[in-house]
Design an enzyme around this catalytic site. Structure first.
Site, short mmCIF file in Angstrom:
data_model
loop_
_atom_site.label_atom_id
_atom_site.label_comp_id
_atom_site.label_asym_id
_atom_site.label_seq_id
_atom_site.Cartn_x
_atom_site.Cartn_y
_atom_site.Cartn_z
N SER A 145 -22.83 -19.97 -18.62
CA SER A 145 -23.61 -20.74 -17.66
C SER A 145 -25.01 -20.13 -17.49
O SER A 145 -25.76 -20.06 -18.47
CB SER A 145 -22.84 -20.85 -16.35
N ASP A 221 -16.25 -30.31 -17.61
CA ASP A 221 -17.10 -29.37 -16.86
C ASP A 221 -17.90 -30.16 -15.83
O ASP A 221 -18.71 -31.03 -16.18
CB ASP A 221 -18.04 -28.66 -17.84
N HIS A 254 -15.48 -25.64 -16.00
CA HIS A 254 -16.54 -24.63 -16.06
C HIS A 254 -16.02 -23.22 -15.78
O HIS A 254 -16.78 -22.26 -15.75
CB HIS A 254 -17.61 -24.98 -15.01
N1 LIG Z 1 -21.06 -23.66 -6.08
C1 LIG Z 1 -20.21 -22.92 -6.92
C2 LIG Z 1 -21.01 -22.38 -8.07
C3 LIG Z 1 -20.57 -21.04 -8.56
C4 LIG Z 1 -20.00 -21.05 -9.95
O1 LIG Z 1 -19.36 -21.98 -10.40
N2 LIG Z 1 -20.25 -19.94 -10.64
C5 LIG Z 1 -19.79 -19.81 -11.98
C6 LIG Z 1 -20.99 -19.72 -12.86
S1 LIG Z 1 -21.99 -21.18 -12.66
C7 LIG Z 1 -23.41 -20.89 -13.54
O2 LIG Z 1 -23.99 -19.90 -13.69
C8 LIG Z 1 -18.92 -18.58 -12.08
O3 LIG Z 1 -18.84 -17.96 -13.13
N3 LIG Z 1 -18.25 -18.25 -10.98
C9 LIG Z 1 -17.44 -17.04 -10.88
C10 LIG Z 1 -16.01 -17.17 -11.31
O4 LIG Z 1 -15.35 -16.11 -11.39
O5 LIG Z 1 -15.54 -18.28 -11.58
C11 LIG Z 1 -19.49 -21.92 -6.09
O6 LIG Z 1 -20.15 -21.14 -5.37
O7 LIG Z 1 -18.28 -21.92 -6.14
#
Ligand SMILES: N[C@@H](CCC(=O)N[C@@H](CSC=O)C(=O)NCC(=O)O)C(=O)O
Length: 276
Positions: A145, A221, A254
């Site tokens: 991401s 995603d 995602h």
């Molecule tokens: N609003 C969401 C967004 C946070 C999210 O989905 N973060 C992803 C990366 S998104 C792009 O850079 C992530 O890797 N989260 C950490 C995990 O361990 O899944 C939210 O705050 O939930």
């Protein structure tokens, strides 16, 4: 570097270190997976860049990459995603400030004082890793991401520095997506010409080294259409005749469940290039 975590993992060690970063002007944590092969000499390194809201912990606790790093004999280095600390500028929202460094060198206040993640990842961290650990200068870079964006930009801007690059669900056109536009306006200012050096779609047009891009993108995603925009990368690579392996995976979202499902294929891709 001060070791703050030490865990046996697949015959090697999953460690976390803390050090004072010169580029960022604050202490930084970084995960270092040392495969069993370090007993016999220096090994190549994969740098992994995580996404929004992440720290050095997400990839090392969720991806399962250590098994494959141990099989291939690859060190994995996982930096935090931004400078942090009470004296480091922040924003209450999740997509700006702490956890959202976007791998750029900020030029605008209050961010410019600490937010120099591009220099940290491309220059300072590899120099530190190669001076401190049994690592050599065979380097690969990957990310997810926001971190996928960081990995693609680092590889495209630095011909010869990385032997391979891959990404899961990368933000490929930050100048044309809400997360990227918000962060770039804050960190780099309103002049969009200053954004081009950090935009994969723009870099693809003029890049000197045609390093193949391996991308995995989940078809379920939730961020794909608005924030990631993989079709723009496909079009840009076709127009520039840049080699792209884009794997579109039905049913995957995602999350790190997606990353864990295909990290073995990314590790094999990097191993093929690193041990060529
Ligand atoms: N609003 C969401 C967004 C946070 C999210 O989905 N973060 C992803 C990366 S998104 C792009 O850079 C992530 O890797 N989260 C950490 C995990 O361990 O899944 C939210 O705050 O939930």
């Amino acid at each position: 570097m001060e070791r703050v975590e030490h865990h046996a993992s697949f015959g090697g060690w999953q460690d976390v270190y803390q050090h004072d970063s010169i580029s960022l002007g604050c202490p930084m944590k970084v995960g270092v997976y040392l495969p069993p092969q370090v007993k016999d000499g220096r090994v190549p390194v994969l740098y992994w860049l995580s996404g929004l809201t992440c720290t050095e912990q997400n990839f090392i606790t969720k991806s399962g990459a250590q098994r494959f790093a141990a099989e291939h004999g690859i060190m994995i280095v996982t930096p935090d995603t931004s400078p942090r600390g009470e004296s480091v500028a922040d924003d209450p929202s999740y997509d700006l400030g702490h956890g959202a460094g976007f791998y750029v060198n900020a030029t605008q206040q209050p961010w410019a004082a600490n937010y120099r993640m591009y220099d940290y990842v491309v220059e300072e961290l590899p120099a530190l890793i190669e001076a401190t650990f049994p690592a050599d200068d065979r380097r690969a870079i990957a990310g997810h991401s926001m971190g996928g964006h960081g990995a693609l930009v680092a590889a495209l801007r630095n011909p010869g520095r990385y032997r391979s690059v891959s990404a899961f669900s990368p933000i490929v056109a930050p100048s044309q997506a809400p997360w990227g536009e918000r962060a770039f306006t804050a960190y780099l200012g309103d002049d969009r010409s200053a954004w081009e050096q950090y935009d994969t779609i723009e870099l693809i047009k003029t890049v000197r080294e045609r390093l193949p891009l391996l991308i995995d993108q989940g078809l379920d995603d939730e961020f794909a259409d608005r924030e990631l925009r993989p079709s723009l990368l496909q079009a840009a690579c076709e127009a520039a005749e840049h080699p792209l392996i884009l794997r579109q995976r039905p049913g995957y979202d995602h999350s790190y469940y997606f990353i864990a499902s295909f990290i073995d294929e990314h590790m094999a891709h990097h191993a093929a290039a690193l041990f060529q």
